[in-house]
Scaffold this active site. Structure first.
Site, PDB file in Angstrom:
ATOM      1  CB  THR A 172      -0.922   0.001   1.234  1.00  0.00           C
ATOM      2  OG1 THR A 172      -1.769  -1.146   1.173  1.00  0.00           O
ATOM      3  CG2 THR A 172      -1.774   1.252   1.294  1.00  0.00           C
ATOM      4  CG  PHE A 225      -1.339 -10.437   3.347  1.00  0.00           C
ATOM      5  CD1 PHE A 225      -1.948 -10.957   4.477  1.00  0.00           C
ATOM      6  CD2 PHE A 225      -1.403 -11.159   2.173  1.00  0.00           C
ATOM      7  CE1 PHE A 225      -2.603 -12.183   4.433  1.00  0.00           C
ATOM      8  CE2 PHE A 225      -2.053 -12.376   2.109  1.00  0.00           C
ATOM      9  CZ  PHE A 225      -2.652 -12.896   3.240  1.00  0.00           C
ATOM     10  CB  CYS A 226      -0.522  -3.621   3.694  1.00  0.00           C
ATOM     11  SG  CYS A 226      -1.123  -3.259   5.351  1.00  0.00           S
ATOM     12  CG  ASN A 227       0.509  -6.481  -2.325  1.00  0.00           C
ATOM     13  OD1 ASN A 227      -0.063  -6.040  -3.323  1.00  0.00           O
ATOM     14  ND2 ASN A 227       1.742  -6.943  -2.370  1.00  0.00           N
TER      15      ASN A 227
END
Length: 780
Positions: free
Chosen positions: A122, A412-414
């Site tokens: 992110t 997972f912030c992706n």
């Protein structure tokens, strides 16, 4: 399948285990090293002793502190096989801060563009908000790594170019562990990009050519360098971003940006400067001068010097616990260790199957686990039921936590990797995040049965073979040897042991009432209640359900077997009217009140399932409207006026064929895997009550259930006929519906279950005369 071969000797493994004995004491299995690895016990003890021995204070005051910081800079460069001749080390708070520093200070010139990989953290998406680029582009991973590297190329700055373009990508995807080949760096520095990617911002329609710009690489190495060696002599990105807690576990709050000499040439200090970055700054005039030393210009304010000093013990700990050999360096050995565990886990997961042969997990990776230069120590997957439905990752997180296993779930912030691996198009993304309301970090794990994230396990040098075996045993015992209702009961009984966020997820484990469908006119379309809407109940079922029917000139009930166009008549229940709609412009209304209808109607008798039914004729006006729209003469609309009882058990019925309610499990519908939209398939089965259990055909095992506290008994499965072959939105027939059910049910035509409300002897449940979408479904 090759057997697992340990990288560490028995003595080495014993020393490592001794440093992480707290895991055994706490009965914990830690499998989120991509989030952060763990610190060794002697590592933090030694770091504390160093603080106790020395007077370490502000480096502006104390030369000793400055010496320590310089030692760490040197050690970082050595760790990445480079020197101060080639790279500067700028300390930051973390990798995110390093990426932000690049975004703020990179000089794009007049024509430079910002490019980034879809499968990025992110923080890389956040760079878009700060770069001062001519255009912003998203590239798929194949568009970055798909080309061939020119031989004998030289990275240089060509005269006449008007801008500098920046490409940011992750050396290792933190979602899947996939590694982009690092020789891509030099290729793009020399040749640029063959395709700019999808343009997100900038002047549309421009013909982008590589000849306009020089290309620079910002490598997000946070996930990669935690368990893999990065050789900056061999691969020379212009910027490298990292966080040290990913490598050492301790300390947190310190990362670094490594800037090559080439990258430094296009790095310009922007706007703000802080303490320690200037030679002077006048308060009375807009005049200041930055430090000559490159890294000092960008380290605003006092460095986190205590954390930086603590890094020395991190380096020493790795070298002590995983010593280099004649053949492999410390980080190469760690890479071999985590890759070996990931390969073993992936092999074992592929072998896990339900009794019917269906795989237990769906794995997410690109190239498999054959080459550690292309795949790291991460395994991402989702769990499937025996029927192929997905199990929500939130449930997996609950089960894992109750088994003492710490792993990661979600995106997972992706989000870009989620989009790629879960095959989510732009409309699906909007459905998940804008319409369904999912936010990053929550446990909203399924939308229409499709996952919004995944389960990730990741390994560090202290992960053991036994840790992997415990994960596998948890999956086997919970998802191959246990029924869904047993698993839910286990989670609910142990819920107090879960952390707060997972406790909230437990409340979502039970299936809920998704939708109610009322069919006011028998064999016509449904009037639907959803989105927390409520609907009243009567002693016959849902109010107004099958109270009307259309009969032919002989008084026989008209059904879709004779006239498929009936499904195109859409009833709409209004305050005091039932409006019938056909197409966009044709409609007719009749009273909802039975008393009003009776005042102007003649009594008549028809039959439903060979039983006589007393009714009221709704008049010539609606009869003519029906005949004109359906193309059949002599049609009449009748409304049930007398009580009708089931011949089996005297339950009160409307004009339904068999029971008061027909319940449908959306997971069962999903298992049919028709190409049409899921809701269209649901409509074919003309159910009143739609739920989603996450497990196909689970409903066929029910004996009794409650919905929002209202008790029902199961009468049995619904035996299907070719009526379900009719698309309820078009009237077209498609025989594959029936043949698919026959195949799934081994020749039996069962789909959905009949349920009947259990009569109450008291009036204490008068408040429960409504059902509401969102009511919890409890199965007995």
């Amino acid at each position: 399948m090759a057997p697992y071969r340990p990288e560490f000797s028995a003595a080495e493994q014993s020393r490592i285990d001794a440093e992480f004995s707290r895991l055994a004491r706490n009965k914990s299995v830690y499998l989120d090293h991509a989030g952060t690895t763990l610190y060794a016990e002697n590592q933090v003890t030694a770091a504390a002793e160093q603080l106790q021995r020395n007077v370490i204070c502000n480096p502006h005051t104390c030369r000793l502190t400055g010496d320590f910081v310089d030692q760490v800079r040197f050690k970082i460069l050595e760790f990445f096989n480079t020197t101060a001749e080639d790279y500067h080390v700028i300390f930051t708070a973390n990798a995110t801060a390093a990426l932000s520093l690049v975004a703020e200070n990179f000089d794009f010139g007049s024509t430079g563009d910002f490019h980034f990989c879809q499968e990025n953290h992110t923080s890389v998406l956040g760079m878009r908000e700060r770069v001062r680029a001519n255009g912003i582009y998203m590239l798929k991973e194949k568009e970055i790594s798909g080309g061939e590297l020119k031989k004998n190329g030289t990275v240089h700055k060509v005269s006449g170019k008007t801008g500098n373009s920046l490409l940011t990508f992750s050396a290792q995807c933190n979602f899947s562990g996939y590694k982009i080949p690092l020789d891509t760096i030099e290729k793009i520095q020399i040749d640029g990009l063959s395709k700019p990617g999808k343009q997100l911002w900038g002047s549309l329609g421009e013909n982008k050519e590589n000849t306009h710009n020089d290309y620079y690489i910002c490598l997000d190495a946070a996930s990669f360098v935690a368990t893999s060696p990065l050789d900056l002599k061999k691969y020379r990105p212009d910027y490298v971003c990292l966080s040290f807690y990913k490598i050492f576990g301790y300390p947190t709050g310190v990362g670094a940006l490594l800037v090559s000499r080439r990258g430094a040439d296009v790095f310009q200090k922007r706007r703000f400067f802080g303490g320690g970055t200037i030679n002077y700054a006048y308060p009375h005039a807009m005049d200041y001068q930055l430090r000559e030393t490159f890294h000092q210009r960008y380290e605003d304010g006092t460095l986190p010097f205590l954390a930086i000093v603590g890094l020395l013990e991190g380096f020493r700990t790795l070298e002590r616990l995983v010593p280099k050999t004649d053949e492999f360096s410390t980080m190469e050995r760690i890479s071999r260790h985590v890759f070996g565990l990931a390969k073993y886990l992936e092999d074992q997961l592929r072998q896990l199957q339900h009794p019917n042969g269906e795989p237990l997990v769906e794995l997410y990776n690109k190239v498999g686990y054959q080459d550690k230069s292309r795949q790291g120590g991460i395994v991402a997957f989702n769990v499937r039921t025996e029927s192929g439905s997905f199990v929500g990752f939130g449930e997996i997180a609950c089960v894992a936590a109750l088994h003492g296993i710490l792993l990661r779930t979600g995106c997972f912030c992706n989000i870009g990797a989620c989009q790629y691996y879960l095959n989510l198009d732009e409309d699906a993304m909007d459905t998940i995040y804008k319409r369904a309301g999912r936010i990053c970090g929550d446990y909203f794990d399924l939308v229409d049965g499709q996952p919004t994230g995944a389960v990730r396990v990741s390994f560090g040098y202290m992960t053991t073979f036994q840790d992997v075996e415990q994960l596998l045993q948890m999956l086997r015992s919970s998802y191959l040897a246990t029924k869904p209702l047993q698993r839910i009961q286990f989670i609910e009984e142990q819920a107090e042991q879960l952390p707060p966020l997972l406790k909230e997820r437990v409340q979502l484990l039970r299936p809920k009432l998704l939708q109610m469908a009322i069919y006011p006119v028998k064999s016509c379309a449904a009037f639907k209640i959803e989105l927390e809407g409520s609907w009243p109940l009567t002693d016959q079922g849902l109010r107004y359900d099958r109270e009307w029917m259309i009969v032919d000139m002989n008084g026989m009930a008209l059904t879709q077997k004779r006239c498929t166009e009936l499904c195109l008549i859409r009833p709409v229940i209004k305050v005091d009217q039932l409006e019938l709609q056909f197409g966009d412009n044709s409609h007719f209304s009749v009273p909802l009140s039975l008393e009003d209808q009776a005042a102007d109607s003649a009594k008549c008798v028809s039959k439903v399932c060979r039983q006589p039914v007393e009714g009221l004729d709704c008049g010539d006006g609606v009869a003519q409207w029906l005949s004109e729209n359906l193309g059949l003469e002599g049609l009449r609309l009748l409304r049930q006026s007398g009580q009708r009882n089931s011949s089996k058990d005297q339950q009160k019925l409307s004009l339904v064929n068999q029971a008061q309610f027909l319940l449908l499990n959306k997971s069962s519908v999903r298992s049919l895997q028709f190409e049409e939209p899921l809701d269209e398939t649901v409509d074919r089965f003309r159910a009143n009550i739609i739920i989603d259990t996450g497990s196909a055909f689970e409903e066929l095992t029910y004996k009794a259930l409650s919905i929002g506290g209202i008790q029902f008994q199961v009468e049995g499965p619904c035996q299907r006929c070719d009526m379900i072959c009719i698309n309820q939105r078009t009237g077209e027939r498609s025989p594959e519906t029936l043949t698919t059910i026959s195949r799934l049910q081994k020749g039996r035509m069962r789909f959905g279950i009949y349920i009947t409300r259990i009569p109450q002897d008291t009036k204490e449940l008068e408040a429960k005369e409504h059902m509401t979408c969102g009511d919890v479904v409890l199965v007995e």
